[in-house]
Each structure stands twice: as C-alpha cells, then as structure tokens.
Design a protein around this motif. Structure first.
Motif, PDB file in Angstrom:
ATOM      1  N   VAL A  15      -6.014   3.733  -2.184  1.00 22.81           N
ATOM      2  CA  VAL A  15      -5.096   2.606  -2.027  1.00 22.81           C
ATOM      3  C   VAL A  15      -5.701   1.360  -2.667  1.00 22.81           C
ATOM      4  O   VAL A  15      -5.025   0.615  -3.365  1.00 22.81           O
TER       5      VAL A  15
ATOM      6  N   ASN B 175      -4.140  -0.681  -5.695  1.00 18.32           N
ATOM      7  CA  ASN B 175      -3.747  -2.082  -5.572  1.00 18.32           C
ATOM      8  C   ASN B 175      -4.392  -2.948  -6.636  1.00 18.32           C
ATOM      9  O   ASN B 175      -3.838  -3.965  -7.022  1.00 18.32           O
TER      10      ASN B 175
ATOM     11  N   ASP C  31       0.813  -1.216   0.000  1.00 15.53           N
ATOM     12  CA  ASP C  31       0.000   0.000   0.000  1.00 15.53           C
ATOM     13  C   ASP C  31       0.846   1.266   0.000  1.00 15.53           C
ATOM     14  O   ASP C  31       0.331   2.369   0.056  1.00 15.53           O
TER      15      ASP C  31
ATOM     16  N   SER D 110       0.466   0.043  -7.679  1.00 12.15           N
ATOM     17  CA  SER D 110       0.667  -0.200  -6.248  1.00 12.15           C
ATOM     18  C   SER D 110       2.094   0.096  -5.794  1.00 12.15           C
ATOM     19  O   SER D 110       2.297   0.676  -4.727  1.00 12.15           O
TER      20      SER D 110
ATOM     21  N   LYS E   2      -3.003   9.123   1.621  1.00 11.09           N
ATOM     22  CA  LYS E   2      -3.399   7.777   1.228  1.00 11.09           C
ATOM     23  C   LYS E   2      -4.360   7.772   0.038  1.00 11.09           C
ATOM     24  O   LYS E   2      -5.176   6.863  -0.112  1.00 11.09           O
TER      25      LYS E   2
END
Length: 173
Positions: A122, A126, A40, A131, A143
């Motif tokens: 995130v 991902n 992450d 990522s 984030k």
C-alpha cells in the motif's frame, strides 16, 4: 406436509427480512473514492464513521475484516441499485466509470516494487501512480499486489488503465 409448510414459511420470512434490511438506513450519497480518504483502496471504519455509509458497513464488509474493498462496495451497490444510493452516479459506481477519473499507470511492476520483495505494498502504491487502482488490482485482498495481479489487471483493461512502461513491460512478457 407440515414440514413443507414450515419450510415455506421460514423461507418467506427470510426473504422478507432480506428485502427490508436496507429500509430505515440512510442512503449512501458518496462514491468509493470520496470515502477512501487515505487512498489505500479500502474504506476503514474510521473513514466510514462520519458518513452515510456507516449504517451499511456491516452489510458491505462481507469478509468481516473491518474494511470495505472496492469489490465489496461495488457488489453491494449493484445488488442494491436504486435502493441505497441517492443518485445514479453513486449507484453505478462500477469500475469502468471510476477508471476514467484515474491517472493511468505509467510505471512497470519492477519500478513500483521499491523493496524488490515481489509485491507492491500500500505504501509503495501510494508513493507512485497506482493508488486509485490498488483496490481493483488486489484481487485476493491481502493489501499487496503481486506481479500476477498487476499484469492481469493491465492485460484485462489495457490502455484504459496503463501507458508507457506499464504497457511496455506487459507487451514484453
């Protein structure tokens, strides 16, 4: 004169403490990517718990959010080059050495922003091909990646980090 002597003594003590702050700590023997188990872009306390980085965690986590960003990790490693790492690959964990291992970003910002809210989360990151780049793109460490952060990253590093639609979208802006 006494104030000057006292100030010099205090400064010398602080300098000595800063220089010795890493002594006695286990050397870091892992690079950022191997510590970031969930990819992450951050090393949580849970991820750091079973590794040599644990003793360094509070020194690296400068914003005290209980996570280490790539920027915090790289800054710490650069400031302590040769002191905290066991090999040159780890101590030189700077960005350009890392990106050679990453898949290039192929998708445009719009196609990565699945919920069309103007940010790549995130989870969205991902699910796609960014990522490994996420922690580098997330300049303000909230984030999520804004279009500005995404475009700035591609503009700065160009085809070293991006190809296909990601570069085309940048060129058309």
């Amino acid at each position: 004169m006494k104030k000057l002597t006292l100030a010099a003594t205090i400064l010398a003590s602080l300098s000595l403490a800063a220089c010795s702050s890493n002594q006695g700590l286990e050397r870091i023997d892992s690079d950022f990517a191997s510590l970031d188990n969930d990819s992450d872009g951050y090393i949580s306390k849970v991820e750091a718990d079973d590794d040599s980085i644990w003793g360094h965690f509070s020194n690296i986590d400068t914003n005290m959010d209980n996570e280490i960003s790539r920027k915090e990790f790289n800054t710490y490693m650069k400031l302590n080059n040769g002191k905290v790492a066991t090999d040159s690959e780890v101590s030189e964990s700077a960005f350009k050495a890392e990106i050679a291992k990453f898949d290039k970003i192929e998708s445009s910002f719009a196609s990565l922003d699945n919920d069309s809210n103007g940010y790549i989360s995130v989870v969205e990151g991902n699910d796609d091909d960014i990522s490994n780049h996420f922690g580098y793109m997330d300049k303000n460490q909230d984030k999520r990646i804004s279009k500005s952060e995404f475009m700035g990253y591609i503009k700065k590093y160009g085809n070293a980090v991006a190809e296909d639609d990601a570069l085309e979208a940048f060129k058309s802006n």
